[in-house]
Design a protein around this motif. Sequence first.
Motif, short mmCIF file in Angstrom:
data_model
loop_
_atom_site.label_atom_id
_atom_site.label_comp_id
_atom_site.label_asym_id
_atom_site.label_seq_id
_atom_site.Cartn_x
_atom_site.Cartn_y
_atom_site.Cartn_z
N ILE A 11 0.84 -1.20 0.00
CA ILE A 11 0.00 0.00 0.00
C ILE A 11 0.88 1.25 0.00
CG2 ILE A 11 -1.80 1.25 1.25
CD1 ILE A 11 -2.54 -1.52 2.55
N VAL A 12 0.74 2.06 -1.05
CA VAL A 12 1.51 3.30 -1.18
C VAL A 12 0.60 4.45 -0.75
CG1 VAL A 12 2.94 4.72 -2.68
CG2 VAL A 12 2.68 2.27 -3.16
N ASN A 13 0.92 5.07 0.36
CA ASN A 13 0.00 6.05 0.92
C ASN A 13 0.70 6.92 1.96
OD1 ASN A 13 -2.81 7.03 1.24
ND2 ASN A 13 -2.57 6.26 3.32
N GLU A 14 0.54 8.24 1.83
CA GLU A 14 1.02 9.22 2.81
C GLU A 14 2.49 9.03 3.17
OE1 GLU A 14 -2.06 10.74 5.56
OE2 GLU A 14 -3.12 8.86 5.09
N GLY A 15 3.30 8.85 2.10
CA GLY A 15 4.74 8.84 2.27
C GLY A 15 5.34 7.52 2.68
N THR A 16 4.52 6.47 2.74
CA THR A 16 5.04 5.16 3.13
C THR A 16 4.57 4.07 2.17
OG1 THR A 16 3.15 4.58 4.54
CG2 THR A 16 4.94 5.84 5.57
N ILE A 17 5.25 2.94 2.23
CA ILE A 17 4.82 1.73 1.52
C ILE A 17 4.77 0.61 2.56
CG2 ILE A 17 5.32 0.07 -0.31
CD1 ILE A 17 6.86 2.27 -1.76
N LYS A 18 3.58 0.08 2.78
CA LYS A 18 3.39 -0.95 3.80
C LYS A 18 2.62 -2.13 3.21
CE LYS A 18 3.22 2.31 7.69
NZ LYS A 18 2.39 2.82 8.83
N GLU A 19 3.00 -3.32 3.60
CA GLU A 19 2.27 -4.50 3.19
C GLU A 19 1.03 -4.65 4.07
OE1 GLU A 19 4.73 -7.94 3.06
OE2 GLU A 19 6.20 -7.03 1.70
N GLY A 20 -0.09 -5.04 3.44
CA GLY A 20 -1.30 -5.19 4.22
C GLY A 20 -2.51 -5.52 3.37
N ASP A 21 -3.66 -5.55 4.04
CA ASP A 21 -4.95 -5.86 3.42
C ASP A 21 -5.88 -4.67 3.57
OD1 ASP A 21 -3.79 -8.34 3.15
OD2 ASP A 21 -5.08 -9.34 4.62
N ILE A 22 -6.85 -4.57 2.68
CA ILE A 22 -7.82 -3.47 2.70
C ILE A 22 -9.22 -4.07 2.62
CG2 ILE A 22 -8.61 -1.36 1.55
CD1 ILE A 22 -5.78 -1.19 0.29
#
Length: 446
Positions: A11-22
């Motif tokens: 997830i690319v969002n608000e200056g970060t890239i994090k692995e996850g679910d939505i």
Amino acid sequence: MKKVLIKNARIVNEGTIKEGDIFIEDGVITEIADSISAKSPDLKIFDAEGNYVLPGLIDDQVHFREPGLTHKETIETGSKAAVAGGITSFIEMPNTQPQTTTIELLEEKFKLAEESSYANYSFMFGGTNDNLEEIKKIDPKTTAALKLFLGSSTGNMLVDDEKVLERIFTESPLLIAAHCEDEETIQKNLAECIERYGDDIPIELHPKIRSEEACYISSSKAVALAKKTGARLHVFHVSTAKELKLFDNKRPLKDKKITAEVCIHHLWFNDQDYAKKGTFIKWNPAVKTKKDQEALLKGLLEDKIDVIATDHAPHTKEEKKNVYTKAPSGGPLVQHALPALLQMYHQEKITLEKIVEKMCHNPAILFQIEKRGFIREGYKADLVIVDLNAPWAVQPNNTIYKCGWSPFEGTTFKSRVTHTFVNGNLVYKNFQFNGFQQAERLTFDR
């Protein structure tokens, strides 16, 4: 209740890239977590397979040509191309036929979009020398902005009465978005070229006709007027290094009164490309020098430029093939804007986080769009999945624009948009479309 779960995403969002679910319910993001387990008869699960999920892009400057110029594009065809390019919301310009310079005509365009758009939509209202009273009636919560042409345009949309212009800047209830090129300078340069070449002016002279001087004279006047009146000004498609001195990065975007944007074509092309592309890269403002191109990217990365847009403005091949004075300016871009930026990411010119900031977060902040532009719980589920390692060549058979061509033809992009969700609905997957009923009119928190 419609439920969607996107698994295994970066997830690319608000200056970060994090692995996850939505997790999505009824078109709204309700949970973002490292891992989400859910079971339901009506649950749809999409495995992102480790690919990147971005907020849906917001393009604040498109020309979808409807009404009146639908042989070039329509809201339906333009919005289809947009979602194929990961653009889930657009703001369309007023220089259609008729021009959108009355509230009645504005609402007619909203009705057209309600019936046919694949992407969320809003429209700009057009300012003229004689419609100030109509401008003052606009509800800022329902309309994106006021568009002013401070350089040549179609019909009567050139605002060249300085007293009227100052009143518009003083009294407009809307953010003012301006096309800045000085008409007197352009006409002088054009007349000199016509005297020498006739109608068949070499396309390489386009940036000499619509010159750095023409851009700077107009944009500097607009900025000065905004400072004088306190107006909220957004300068469209900055194309020169010189103009960057008009903008600053000293405060957060939400606190800026004067902002700027750059377009994909000014980041991708420079004047060396005219020899190969000819009038197919004829835009207003013109694509200029490599020095300008490099300065624009630097200004973008340094936050002097706040937004990336497309200025998608299609014409038919036949129209573009004309001699210089008869070939219209503009070209189709919404389908290929994000792949082009991702190519620049591969070239280490820009990060994924910065792409998302400039094409998702910042348009939402700038126009105060409600609940879009970010991957946040409680926000609309406008989402894009991109595969960074799925090469494809731009060809007529995979180009979706109604006009049937792209200035990127012959380019092979390393990355592609694989899925586009609009309000939680999968509307596009690998060159295939679902129905368009999922789009919504944008609203504004003003």
